[in-house]
Design a protein around this motif. Sequence first.
Motif, mmCIF file in Angstrom:
data_model
loop_
_atom_site.group_PDB
_atom_site.id
_atom_site.type_symbol
_atom_site.label_atom_id
_atom_site.label_comp_id
_atom_site.label_asym_id
_atom_site.label_seq_id
_atom_site.Cartn_x
_atom_site.Cartn_y
_atom_site.Cartn_z
ATOM 1 N N PRO A 1 1.093 -1.415 -0.029
ATOM 2 C CA PRO A 1 0.234 0.176 -0.142
ATOM 3 C C PRO A 1 0.746 1.286 0.458
ATOM 4 O O PRO A 1 0.240 2.351 -1.012
ATOM 5 C CB PRO A 1 -0.605 -0.218 1.099
ATOM 6 C CG PRO A 1 -1.164 -1.899 1.471
ATOM 7 C CD PRO A 1 0.323 -2.281 0.785
ATOM 8 N N LEU A 2 1.665 1.433 0.846
ATOM 9 C CA LEU A 2 2.900 2.539 1.080
ATOM 10 C C LEU A 2 3.188 2.611 -0.352
ATOM 11 O O LEU A 2 3.812 3.838 -0.964
ATOM 12 C CB LEU A 2 3.795 2.633 1.902
ATOM 13 C CG LEU A 2 4.028 3.808 1.993
ATOM 14 C CD1 LEU A 2 3.837 4.467 2.654
ATOM 15 C CD2 LEU A 2 5.492 3.516 3.693
ATOM 16 N N ALA A 3 3.680 1.304 -1.248
ATOM 17 C CA ALA A 3 5.040 1.584 -2.301
ATOM 18 C C ALA A 3 3.600 2.048 -3.163
ATOM 19 O O ALA A 3 4.206 3.126 -4.395
ATOM 20 C CB ALA A 3 5.052 0.118 -2.880
ATOM 21 N N ILE A 4 2.239 1.939 -3.599
ATOM 22 C CA ILE A 4 1.828 2.112 -4.613
ATOM 23 C C ILE A 4 0.801 3.261 -4.063
ATOM 24 O O ILE A 4 1.711 4.673 -5.146
ATOM 25 C CB ILE A 4 0.086 1.410 -4.349
ATOM 26 C CG1 ILE A 4 0.784 -0.088 -4.971
ATOM 27 C CG2 ILE A 4 -0.719 1.927 -5.301
ATOM 28 C CD1 ILE A 4 -0.388 -0.849 -4.598
ATOM 29 N N LEU A 5 0.932 4.095 -2.913
ATOM 30 C CA LEU A 5 0.914 5.213 -2.915
ATOM 31 C C LEU A 5 2.335 6.113 -2.830
ATOM 32 O O LEU A 5 1.215 7.706 -3.703
ATOM 33 C CB LEU A 5 0.623 5.590 -1.275
ATOM 34 C CG LEU A 5 0.045 7.242 -0.662
ATOM 35 C CD1 LEU A 5 -0.960 6.956 -1.306
ATOM 36 C CD2 LEU A 5 0.229 7.123 0.921
ATOM 37 N N LEU A 6 2.998 6.177 -2.435
ATOM 38 C CA LEU A 6 3.505 6.866 -3.524
ATOM 39 C C LEU A 6 3.988 6.829 -4.770
ATOM 40 O O LEU A 6 4.638 7.944 -5.720
ATOM 41 C CB LEU A 6 5.177 6.498 -2.374
ATOM 42 C CG LEU A 6 6.982 7.525 -2.812
ATOM 43 C CD1 LEU A 6 6.461 8.243 -2.068
ATOM 44 C CD2 LEU A 6 8.250 6.605 -1.411
ATOM 45 N N ALA A 7 4.175 6.095 -5.554
ATOM 46 C CA ALA A 7 4.023 6.179 -6.904
ATOM 47 C C ALA A 7 3.856 6.459 -7.185
ATOM 48 O O ALA A 7 3.913 6.821 -8.814
ATOM 49 C CB ALA A 7 4.470 4.011 -7.361
ATOM 50 N N ALA A 8 2.173 6.301 -7.139
ATOM 51 C CA ALA A 8 1.347 6.963 -7.857
ATOM 52 C C ALA A 8 1.489 8.054 -6.683
ATOM 53 O O ALA A 8 0.924 9.686 -8.355
ATOM 54 C CB ALA A 8 -0.495 6.881 -7.117
ATOM 55 N N LEU A 9 1.793 8.548 -6.014
ATOM 56 C CA LEU A 9 1.905 10.442 -6.016
ATOM 57 C C LEU A 9 3.068 11.207 -7.054
ATOM 58 O O LEU A 9 3.034 11.973 -7.444
ATOM 59 C CB LEU A 9 2.675 10.384 -4.376
ATOM 60 C CG LEU A 9 1.689 10.947 -4.035
ATOM 61 C CD1 LEU A 9 1.523 10.877 -2.147
ATOM 62 C CD2 LEU A 9 0.629 12.319 -4.281
ATOM 63 N N ILE A 10 4.281 10.470 -7.061
ATOM 64 C CA ILE A 10 4.942 10.722 -7.740
ATOM 65 C C ILE A 10 5.187 11.037 -9.483
ATOM 66 O O ILE A 10 5.245 11.603 -10.285
ATOM 67 C CB ILE A 10 6.662 10.078 -7.007
ATOM 68 C CG1 ILE A 10 6.997 9.635 -5.730
ATOM 69 C CG2 ILE A 10 7.499 10.573 -8.612
ATOM 70 C CD1 ILE A 10 7.684 8.618 -5.967
ATOM 71 N N THR A 11 4.298 9.667 -10.056
ATOM 72 C CA THR A 11 3.624 9.574 -11.247
ATOM 73 C C THR A 11 3.180 10.409 -11.866
ATOM 74 O O THR A 11 3.351 11.226 -12.736
ATOM 75 C CB THR A 11 3.431 7.886 -11.648
ATOM 76 O OG1 THR A 11 4.358 7.137 -11.151
ATOM 77 C CG2 THR A 11 2.884 8.135 -13.392
ATOM 78 N N PHE A 12 1.998 10.606 -11.113
ATOM 79 C CA PHE A 12 0.791 11.268 -11.318
ATOM 80 C C PHE A 12 2.193 13.448 -11.340
ATOM 81 O O PHE A 12 1.619 14.329 -11.157
ATOM 82 C CB PHE A 12 -0.175 11.617 -10.920
ATOM 83 C CG PHE A 12 -0.879 10.934 -11.598
ATOM 84 C CD1 PHE A 12 -1.956 10.716 -12.231
ATOM 85 C CD2 PHE A 12 -1.103 9.282 -10.874
ATOM 86 C CE1 PHE A 12 -2.878 9.942 -13.169
ATOM 87 C CE2 PHE A 12 -1.879 8.315 -11.887
ATOM 88 C CZ PHE A 12 -2.598 8.509 -12.995
ATOM 89 N N GLY A 13 2.430 13.701 -10.117
ATOM 90 C CA GLY A 13 3.323 14.792 -9.908
ATOM 91 C C GLY A 13 4.176 15.155 -10.905
ATOM 92 O O GLY A 13 3.850 16.264 -12.315
ATOM 93 N N ASN A 14 4.848 13.961 -11.495
ATOM 94 C CA ASN A 14 5.818 14.257 -12.290
ATOM 95 C C ASN A 14 4.727 14.468 -13.549
ATOM 96 O O ASN A 14 4.562 15.477 -14.574
ATOM 97 C CB ASN A 14 6.335 13.048 -13.311
ATOM 98 C CG ASN A 14 7.056 12.562 -12.128
ATOM 99 O OD1 ASN A 14 7.735 13.497 -11.389
ATOM 100 N ND2 ASN A 14 7.733 11.347 -12.173
ATOM 101 N N PHE A 15 3.491 13.966 -14.084
ATOM 102 C CA PHE A 15 2.931 14.555 -15.484
ATOM 103 C C PHE A 15 2.158 15.664 -15.121
ATOM 104 O O PHE A 15 2.536 16.484 -16.095
ATOM 105 C CB PHE A 15 0.955 13.065 -15.167
ATOM 106 C CG PHE A 15 1.842 12.323 -15.895
ATOM 107 C CD1 PHE A 15 3.091 11.585 -16.315
ATOM 108 C CD2 PHE A 15 1.183 10.859 -15.142
ATOM 109 C CE1 PHE A 15 3.236 9.850 -16.722
ATOM 110 C CE2 PHE A 15 0.620 9.756 -16.151
ATOM 111 C CZ PHE A 15 2.142 8.869 -16.856
ATOM 112 N N GLY A 16 1.444 16.326 -13.957
ATOM 113 C CA GLY A 16 2.048 17.314 -13.978
ATOM 114 C C GLY A 16 2.353 18.471 -14.020
ATOM 115 O O GLY A 16 2.033 19.613 -14.430
#
Length: 641
Positions: free
Chosen positions: A78-93
């Motif tokens: 769960p923590l890995a998914i949360l961190l990866a999703a934040l970084i991925t969509f943060g990079n997109f933005g």
Amino acid sequence: MSSLHETSKMLRIKKLDIFILKSFCMLFMGTFFICLFIFMMQFLWKYVDEMVGKGLEMSVLAQFFFYSALTLVPASLPLAILLAALITFGNFGERFELLAMKAAGISLLKIMRPLIVFIIFICGVSFYFQNVIGPKAQTKLWTLLISMKQKSPELDIPEGVFYDEIDGYNLYVKHKNRKTGMLYDVLIYNFEKGFENAQIIKSDSGRLEMTADKQHLYLHLYSGEQFENLKSQNMNQKNVPYRREAFREKHAIIEFNSDFNMVDAGIMSNQSNSKDMAMLQAGIDSMRVQNDSVGRVYFKEAMNGTYKISADLKKADTLKIEQAHLGEYNVDSLFNVATLSQKQKIISTAVNRAESAGSDWSVKSYSMSQTDTSLRRHMTSWHEKLTLSVACLIFFFIGAPLGGIIRKGGLGMPVVVSVLIFIIYYIINNTGYKMARDGQWVVWMGMWTSTAILAPLGAFLTYKSNNDSVVLNADAYVSWFKKIVGIRSVRHLFRKEVIIHDPDYTHLPADLQALSADCRAYAERKALKRAPNYFKLWMADSIDEEIEDINERLEKLVEEMSNTKSVHLLNALNNYPIIPVHAHLRPFRNCWLNMACGLLVPIGLFFYFRIWAFRIRLNKDMERIIKTNEDIQKIIETNLK
């Protein structure tokens, strides 16, 4: 042509899905191993005392790390998914890729669609680890831990302190030669025969060696003395003799098992963390049946056993006592007429029976509580396998939209936000788990509390991010707070550098006079100074067209006069208030909601006094507009005409 266009469109979406999956999966692999490493270090820190100083082989340590990693995979996901999703969509933005996707007509949910499928697969992997691999790994891991705890420490006698790791012995060495292994000024206390029959050996030097089978210590001592208490042989004598022996060389064998022996894995058979869901459900059903059957037996014993008539009474007396009713007799008078010895016998019998019943029921209560504790542990483990799997999906729906809102990539802001969210989840989840385990809450409610709290948060963030709503904009919340409290902004008009059309000063005085007359008439007609009727307030219309018209005319005049070159006129324009045209009306647009608010008197009184205060302020605004109109008319007449 249309089919070709549709095919090319599908290919474009497929390439976009591959790009999104590739961007997420690379980050997910990195964050997963980082989270797994952190959890493993935390787990290792808890049990480091069981491994240090025991000379464990590398194969044993490798097994420990391997099985601990397997058991911590579901907690790391769960923590890995949360961190990866934040970084991925943060990079997109941050790279405006998210903006480009939305500009192409692709909504956030469509962007997340391939990742949602992937995360559902990860949820299945998490469940598989918990239900299939986890129980086996837990059994192996805890068997290793118990074996490590039972293993004797590696023999390394320190200098200047007593060494008590050898059962029944205390050793003191003043100096130690690490090259030769010789010990100097050795003092040994042997307590194998008990503390009162201790043997004390003092030697100038000595050496300790381990036997080949690692089951015994071979002790060589040189130039010393041995003292032994002989009290066991002279129990009746006041002066206890002892034996003193001087030796030039002495040898002894001490039992000391330093080899690593794996305990039987069967000790974990009854533990909830070593079972899959089917075994847990079978255990839960059997324990429920056991608790019900044992509880019924104990209830029957409580009703019959404690107050049974003793078997040594005569049958006739028994029949008489069974047919008697305690309420028909004066028990105190019967006790008072008894002799002193009979009273003592009655009291001692009652006390003995009470103590016997108390001890019996304490044992039964302990047995029932142990079964109930085991039952709750099985139930929490059953629910935990589902909640940890669902947490992966929930954390994705929190991390992905939050990354799109923050629009910051890298390991800075996303790490801080993800750690804060995970800490909140950890606190809520642990609180619910402990409450369910200890019987304070219903098991399913305690185990699903974190899911029930975080799932709406994920849905809210996804909805806001999909609609490009402002969620983390501090100005929006400040504006909302000012609106609730009633704090208004102030006009700040400055001289324009470029003016296209000058104000029409010939028509402005007439317009200002008309506005002042309408403001004065509105204030008198609405009776803004008086308190509004509580019951009519909730029935009134939520739109005040007259004040909206006044506000619209005021803003048009301000906009026209702001083109002036006169500093005096600009300063006067800043005195106009900014009118909230809905603040003095009922709070909600829905009629039924307003009526419900009025019926709930405490809430209704709050809004009533708030509306009353806004009506008084609106009356002052009308007076302020009239006064400012008069000042502006004087400025126009004296300076601008």
